[in-house]
Design an enzyme around this catalytic site. Structure first.
Site, mmCIF file in Angstrom:
data_model
loop_
_atom_site.group_PDB
_atom_site.id
_atom_site.type_symbol
_atom_site.label_atom_id
_atom_site.label_comp_id
_atom_site.label_asym_id
_atom_site.label_seq_id
_atom_site.Cartn_x
_atom_site.Cartn_y
_atom_site.Cartn_z
ATOM 1 N N CYS A 137 -14.968 12.020 -3.952
ATOM 2 C CA CYS A 137 -15.358 11.789 -5.343
ATOM 3 C C CYS A 137 -16.703 12.440 -5.676
ATOM 4 C CB CYS A 137 -15.424 10.288 -5.614
ATOM 5 S SG CYS A 137 -15.784 9.903 -7.331
ATOM 6 N N CYS A 170 -22.110 6.969 -6.284
ATOM 7 C CA CYS A 170 -22.266 5.505 -6.213
ATOM 8 C C CYS A 170 -22.696 5.093 -4.796
ATOM 9 C CB CYS A 170 -20.954 4.831 -6.591
ATOM 10 S SG CYS A 170 -20.259 5.493 -8.122
ATOM 11 N N CYS A 227 -20.272 3.306 -2.202
ATOM 12 C CA CYS A 227 -18.866 3.695 -2.087
ATOM 13 C C CYS A 227 -18.540 4.606 -0.911
ATOM 14 C CB CYS A 227 -18.416 4.344 -3.388
ATOM 15 S SG CYS A 227 -16.631 4.606 -3.429
ATOM 16 N N CYS A 276 -2.527 -2.652 -9.134
ATOM 17 C CA CYS A 276 -3.736 -1.944 -9.554
ATOM 18 C C CYS A 276 -3.858 -0.645 -8.767
ATOM 19 C CB CYS A 276 -4.967 -2.783 -9.285
ATOM 20 S SG CYS A 276 -4.872 -4.442 -9.964
ATOM 21 N N CYS A 311 -2.319 -1.916 -13.728
ATOM 22 C CA CYS A 311 -3.741 -1.685 -13.963
ATOM 23 C C CYS A 311 -4.096 -0.367 -13.292
ATOM 24 C CB CYS A 311 -4.566 -2.815 -13.351
ATOM 25 S SG CYS A 311 -6.358 -2.571 -13.522
ATOM 26 N N CYS A 326 -10.538 -4.803 -17.650
ATOM 27 C CA CYS A 326 -10.936 -5.448 -16.398
ATOM 28 C C CYS A 326 -12.308 -4.883 -16.072
ATOM 29 C CB CYS A 326 -9.925 -5.108 -15.298
ATOM 30 S SG CYS A 326 -10.434 -5.663 -13.659
ATOM 31 N N ARG A 376 -12.195 -12.723 -10.971
ATOM 32 C CA ARG A 376 -11.539 -12.367 -9.708
ATOM 33 C C ARG A 376 -12.533 -12.313 -8.552
ATOM 34 N NH1 ARG A 376 -9.022 -7.644 -10.684
ATOM 35 N NH2 ARG A 376 -7.443 -8.883 -11.725
HETATM 36 N N1 SAM Z 1 -13.617 5.839 -9.414
HETATM 37 C C1 SAM Z 1 -13.358 4.765 -10.265
HETATM 38 C C2 SAM Z 1 -14.592 4.057 -10.752
HETATM 39 O O1 SAM Z 1 -15.624 4.113 -10.105
HETATM 40 O O2 SAM Z 1 -14.518 3.431 -11.804
HETATM 41 C C3 SAM Z 1 -12.416 3.740 -9.679
HETATM 42 C C4 SAM Z 1 -12.507 3.338 -8.233
HETATM 43 S S1 SAM Z 1 -13.971 2.449 -7.728
HETATM 44 C C5 SAM Z 1 -13.763 2.404 -5.989
HETATM 45 C C6 SAM Z 1 -13.701 0.808 -8.364
HETATM 46 C C7 SAM Z 1 -14.738 -0.245 -8.086
HETATM 47 O O3 SAM Z 1 -14.685 -0.656 -6.734
HETATM 48 C C8 SAM Z 1 -16.198 0.091 -8.278
HETATM 49 O O4 SAM Z 1 -16.591 0.066 -9.613
HETATM 50 C C9 SAM Z 1 -16.876 -1.003 -7.480
HETATM 51 O O5 SAM Z 1 -17.125 -2.105 -8.322
HETATM 52 C C10 SAM Z 1 -15.853 -1.364 -6.425
HETATM 53 N N2 SAM Z 1 -16.318 -0.983 -5.078
HETATM 54 C C11 SAM Z 1 -16.311 0.241 -4.558
HETATM 55 N N3 SAM Z 1 -16.817 0.249 -3.298
HETATM 56 C C12 SAM Z 1 -17.179 -1.025 -3.035
HETATM 57 C C13 SAM Z 1 -17.766 -1.668 -1.898
HETATM 58 N N4 SAM Z 1 -18.121 -0.984 -0.814
HETATM 59 N N5 SAM Z 1 -17.993 -2.993 -1.953
HETATM 60 C C14 SAM Z 1 -17.636 -3.690 -3.056
HETATM 61 N N6 SAM Z 1 -17.075 -3.133 -4.158
HETATM 62 C C15 SAM Z 1 -16.859 -1.817 -4.151
HETATM 63 FE FE1 SF4 Z 2 -16.191 7.655 -7.110
HETATM 64 FE FE2 SF4 Z 2 -16.473 5.507 -5.575
HETATM 65 FE FE3 SF4 Z 2 -18.093 5.882 -7.622
HETATM 66 FE FE4 SF4 Z 2 -15.501 5.274 -8.114
HETATM 67 S S1 SF4 Z 2 -17.031 3.977 -7.120
HETATM 68 S S2 SF4 Z 2 -16.746 6.840 -9.121
HETATM 69 S S3 SF4 Z 2 -14.569 6.334 -6.354
HETATM 70 S S4 SF4 Z 2 -17.944 7.198 -5.813
#
Ligand code: SAM
Ligand code: SF4
Ligand code: DTB
Length: 341
Positions: free
Chosen positions: A65, A69, A72, A109, A140, A200, A272
């Protein structure tokens, strides 16, 4: 006896959208028993307190990606050792959804590690929505930022919910993510609403934020023009190789306080208990359900990390006398069912 949580603050019959930081803070920091009593009171007014909604996640496009973040596993900015993959085939996604339904999930989802979907992916996404809806499940997706056009296409295909988290407070946002802004998130949320889909939206706790950041995140969610129907509260799953891998663990009581405060401020939303359950004791989860959490992700995998799995959750539900929530009549028919647009 006078409760430290002012009854008038939580006895409003319809959801409020004018929360001040001070009011929210007063709830959050009230004596724990007062807060939990208030949350359980609100919960019982709006939901069956012994039912929990079950959603199942699938990563339809993993890793690589462009966003950074800090939490992530899927960001190309971090070396987490995760193998990136292409968008899954529609048939495989529908097959996985069929298995999830057989195991009791009512909502499917689908998550993609994208900053935003590309035009060339839209046909496949529409195929997935149609296929999963054809099984009679709610759908979702979480695909990153959307244009008006993307949002309309997804809604027209029948997508029920769009997940797009604000993740933390506006003030803490750029400590976690620098490749987009808090306002970008709010803009996409508005597009999702305008297109007629359910929202959501929640966040992650335990990213080194302060108590004020958790409160501010809830104030932002509660003051949206319409409350998100679903509010995922994730506990950070620390991922080796990410900037947040070694962050101090959040105090469990702070987590439960956030759930309870969310329940009071977002009285009709599903709260949730999302990522992080594998690290939680049964007792912590029981407290979260008592505080008003009434939805979970089921199955042994979230997107890239583990989840308790059906046997473990089945045993927990049995111990607590909790039953899976059935789909409401008419659900799973899509945002635009019977709609010309
Ligand atoms: N890329 C899209 C986005 O960021 O909106 C969708 C996928 S992203 C993985 C969805 C959500 O997963 C993030 O907004 C975050 O809240 C949650 N998430 C991701 N990694 C996480 C982690 N290591 N621990 C807890 N929540 C996590
Ligand atoms: Fe990409 Fe992970 Fe951020 Fe979603 S949460 S935008 S998958 S880096
Ligand atoms: C949400 O708030 N939590 C889910 C879902 N929305 C997409 C994702 C949790 C991901 C946890 C880390 C992982 O498995 O990679």
């Amino acid at each position: 006896m006078q409760l430290a949580v002012d009854r008038t603050t939580y006895s409003a019959q319809s959801p409020r959208h004018d929360w001040t930081r001070e009011e929210a803070q007063a709830l959050y920091t009230a004596p724990f028993n007062d807060l939990l009593f208030a949350a359980q009171t609100v919960h019982r007014r709006n939901f069956d307190p012994n039912q929990v909604q079950m959603s199942r996640l699938l990563s339809i496009k993993t890793g690589g990606c462009a966003e950074d973040c800090g939490y992530c596993s899927q960001s190309a900015h971090h070396s987490t050792g995760l193998k990136a993959s292409k968008l899954m085939q529609v048939e495989r996604v529908v097959e996985e959804a069929r298995n999830a339904k057989a195991a009791g999930a009512t909502r499917y989802c689908m998550g993609a590690a994208w900053r935003e979907p590309k035009n060339r992916d839209m046909d496949a996404l529409v195929g997935m929505i149609e296929g999963v809806k054809g099984l009679g499940m709610e759908t979702c997706m979480t695909l990153g930022m959307l244009t008006d056009h993307d949002a309309t296409r997804l809604a027209d295909a029948g997508l029920d919910y769009y997940n797009h988290n604000i993740d933390t407070s506006e003030a803490y946002y750029d400590k976690i993510i620098t490749t987009r802004t808090f306002q970008d998130r709010l803009d996409t949320l508005e597009r999702v609403r305008t297109a007629g889909m359910k929202v959501c939206c929640g966040g992650i706790l335990g990213m080194g934020e302060g108590q004020g950041d958790r409160v501010d995140m809830l104030v932002t969610l509660a003051n949206l023009a319409e409350h998100p129907e679903s509010v995922p509260i994730n506990l950070l799953v620390p991922i080796e190789g990410t900037p947040l891998a070694k962050v101090n663990k959040l105090d469990t009581i702070e987590f439960v306080r956030t759930i309870a405060t969310a329940r009071i401020m977002l009285p009709c939303s599903y709260v949730r208990l999302s990522a992080g359950r594998t690290e939680m004791t049964d007792e912590m989860q029981a407290l979260c359900f008592f505080a008003g959490a009434n939805s979970i992700f089921v199955g042994d995998k979230l997107l890239t990390t583990g989840n308790p799995g059906d046997d473990v959750d089945g045993a927990l539900f049995a111990r607590l006398g909790i039953a899976p929530m059935p789909l409401p009549a008419g659900a799973g028919q899509g945002a635009r069912q019977g709609h010309d647009g």
